[in-house]
Design a protein around this motif. Structure first.
Motif, PDB file in Angstrom:
ATOM      1  N   GLY A  18       0.295   0.297   5.260  1.00 35.41           N
ATOM      2  CA  GLY A  18       1.309  -0.607   5.795  1.00 35.41           C
ATOM      3  C   GLY A  18       1.224  -2.017   5.260  1.00 35.41           C
ATOM      4  O   GLY A  18       2.015  -2.888   5.633  1.00 35.41           O
ATOM      5  N   ALA A  19       0.257  -2.269   4.346  1.00 34.32           N
ATOM      6  CA  ALA A  19       0.018  -3.635   3.870  1.00 34.32           C
ATOM      7  C   ALA A  19       1.067  -4.092   2.867  1.00 34.32           C
ATOM      8  O   ALA A  19       1.636  -3.295   2.108  1.00 34.32           O
ATOM      9  N   ILE A  20       1.293  -5.404   2.859  1.00 32.61           N
ATOM     10  CA  ILE A  20       2.094  -6.071   1.837  1.00 32.61           C
ATOM     11  C   ILE A  20       1.419  -7.395   1.514  1.00 32.61           C
ATOM     12  O   ILE A  20       0.827  -8.037   2.398  1.00 32.61           O
ATOM     13  N   ASN A  25       0.860  -1.172   0.000  1.00 37.65           N
ATOM     14  CA  ASN A  25       0.000   0.000   0.000  1.00 37.65           C
ATOM     15  C   ASN A  25       0.901   1.228   0.000  1.00 37.65           C
ATOM     16  O   ASN A  25       1.827   1.337   0.813  1.00 37.65           O
ATOM     17  N   THR A  26       0.675   2.164  -0.913  1.00 38.62           N
ATOM     18  CA  THR A  26       1.590   3.295  -1.077  1.00 38.62           C
ATOM     19  C   THR A  26       1.354   4.431  -0.080  1.00 38.62           C
ATOM     20  O   THR A  26       2.194   5.332   0.026  1.00 38.62           O
ATOM     21  N   GLU A  27       0.251   4.407   0.671  1.00 39.24           N
ATOM     22  CA  GLU A  27      -0.049   5.503   1.593  1.00 39.24           C
ATOM     23  C   GLU A  27       1.015   5.580   2.695  1.00 39.24           C
ATOM     24  O   GLU A  27       1.115   4.691   3.544  1.00 39.24           O
ATOM     25  N   GLY A  28       1.811   6.606   2.654  1.00 37.42           N
ATOM     26  CA  GLY A  28       2.839   6.811   3.675  1.00 37.42           C
ATOM     27  C   GLY A  28       4.016   5.872   3.584  1.00 37.42           C
ATOM     28  O   GLY A  28       4.848   5.841   4.496  1.00 37.42           O
ATOM     29  N   PRO A  83       9.325   3.661   6.502  1.00 33.82           N
ATOM     30  CA  PRO A  83       8.703   4.628   7.417  1.00 33.82           C
ATOM     31  C   PRO A  83       8.303   3.988   8.747  1.00 33.82           C
ATOM     32  O   PRO A  83       8.300   2.758   8.895  1.00 33.82           O
ATOM     33  N   GLU A  84       7.970   4.830   9.708  1.00 34.77           N
ATOM     34  CA  GLU A  84       7.446   4.353  10.998  1.00 34.77           C
ATOM     35  C   GLU A  84       5.987   3.936  10.808  1.00 34.77           C
ATOM     36  O   GLU A  84       5.060   4.668  11.101  1.00 34.77           O
ATOM     37  N   LEU A  85       5.841   2.730  10.304  1.00 34.80           N
ATOM     38  CA  LEU A  85       4.517   2.234   9.939  1.00 34.80           C
ATOM     39  C   LEU A  85       4.477   0.735  10.214  1.00 34.80           C
ATOM     40  O   LEU A  85       5.387  -0.001   9.806  1.00 34.80           O
TER      41      LEU A  85
END
Length: 276
Positions: free
Chosen positions: A193-195, A109-112, A140-142
Motif C-alpha cells: 500500500g506504500a507510495i 509497492n506492487t503487492e496487491g 484495490p481495497e488497500l
C-alpha cells in the motif's frame, strides 16, 4: 657530488608525481545516497570492462562533509545531485562534471496494487490525507501508506518546483519521513500500500517490487525522457580535485563515453560535455 644528489632528488620527486598522476589504485567515491545506485552501476560496468581497475562507491556522506573528505584525500570523487553551486565550486578550482539527469518518480509497492497512474491533483490529495484507501482512486481495497523525503531534500525540491500544489501542501500527520533515499526505497519495498518519491534507478533495482506511476498520463520511460515530456528530473554530478590522478580521469572518460549506455539502461539521461 652535491649536484648529482640534487639531480637524483629532482628525478625522484618527478617520478613520485608521475606515479601519483598515473595511479591505477582504487577510485574512491562518496556523497549523495540518492546518486549512489547510478554511480554504482557505472562503477560495476567500468570494472568489468577495465580488468585490474577498482572503484569503491561509499554508502553516502552528509553534504557538509564531502568537500573536506575530497580535500583531505579521503575520497577521489564526490557524487552529488541537484542544487549544486557549480559556479562557486569551479571558482574554487574544483572540476565539476554534470553527467546525467535522473527522473524523480512516484513509486508504489506492487503487492496487491495494480495501479499504473495518478494525476497531480490526486497525488497532492494523497499526501494531504484526502485519500486513505487506494479504492478511492479506483484501486484495490488497500490502505494508503504515505512516505516522503524531508522538504529540504532533492526529491521534494524537484516535486515542489514542478507541481504547484506541492508547494503549499500541508502533509497528513501519518506521512512517514525518511532522511535517506535508500531508507525510503526500502520502506516502499517492505510496505504493502506504500507510495513515495524515489528515482527510476531504484525502481528498476527493486526487481518488480516497485512500480513508477504515470503522472498526468506521462510515464517516465525512454521516449518521454528523450522528448523532454517528463519534467521531474534531478541533476547528477561528480566533483574532482584539480589535477586528479589518471585513474580518476580514466573513470570520468568512461562515464562520458561507454557509460552513456549504462545511464540509459538505468532509465536516466546522459549529459555529454558538448551539451553542457
Amino acid at each position: 657530488m652535491a649536484k648529482r644528489k640534487l639531480v637524483c632528488l629532482f628525478i625522484s620527486l618527478l617520478l613520485s608525481v608521475c606515479a601519483s598522476a598515473t595511479s591505477t589504485g582504487p577510485v574512491r567515491i562518496d556523497g549523495s545516497n540518492g546518486a549512489r545506485p547510478l554511480v554504482a552501476a557505472l562503477a560495476a560496468a567500468y570494472m568489468e570492462s577495465h580488468q585490474g581497475r577498482e572503484v569503491d562507491v561509499g554508502v553516502g556522506m552528509p553534504s557538509r562533509e564531502r568537500l573536506a573528505a575530497l580535500d583531505q584525500d579521503r575520497i577521489d570523487l564526490i557524487m552529488a545531485s541537484h542544487g549544486l553551486d557549480e559556479q562557486a565550486l569551479r571558482a574554487e578550482g574544483y572540476d565539476v562534471y554534470r553527467f546525467a539527469q535522473m527522473p524523480v518518480v512516484l513509486a508504489i509497492n506492487t503487492e496487491g496494487n495494480p495501479m499504473e497512474a495518478i494525476t497531480t491533483s490526486e497525488l497532492c490529495g494523497v499526501y494531504a490525507g484526502e485519500y486513505n484507501h487506494w479504492s478511492e482512486l479506483h484501486g484495490p481495497e488497500l490502505p494508503v501508506r504515505r512516505f516522503a523525503r524531508p522538504r529540504v531534500e532533492v526529491d521534494m525540491e524537484v516535486l515542489e518546483a514542478r507541481l504547484p500544489c506541492f508547494r503549499t501542501l500541508t502533509m497528513a500527520t501519518d506521512v512517514q519521513i525518511k532522511e535517506r533515499s535508500g531508507e525510503l526505497a526500502q520502506a516502499l519495498r517492505d510496505t504493502p500500500g506504500a507510495i513515495g518519491m524515489t528515482t527510476m534507478t531504484r525502481v528498476l533495482a527493486s526487481q518488480g517490487q516497485l512500480r513508477a506511476l504515470a503522472l498526468d498520463g506521462i510515464r517516465p520511460d525512454r521516449t518521454t525522457l528523450l522528448k523532454g515530456d517528463y519534467t521531474l528530473m534531478r541533476d547528477v554530478f561528480l566533483v574532482a580535485r584539480p589535477n586528479a590522478a589518471q585513474s580518476v580521469s580514466d573513470f570520468l572518460d568512461f562515464v562520458e563515453s561507454a557509460g552513456a549506455d549504462v545511464i540509459i539502461k538505468a532509465r536516466a539521461m546522459p549529459i555529454t560535455r558538448a551539451a553542457k
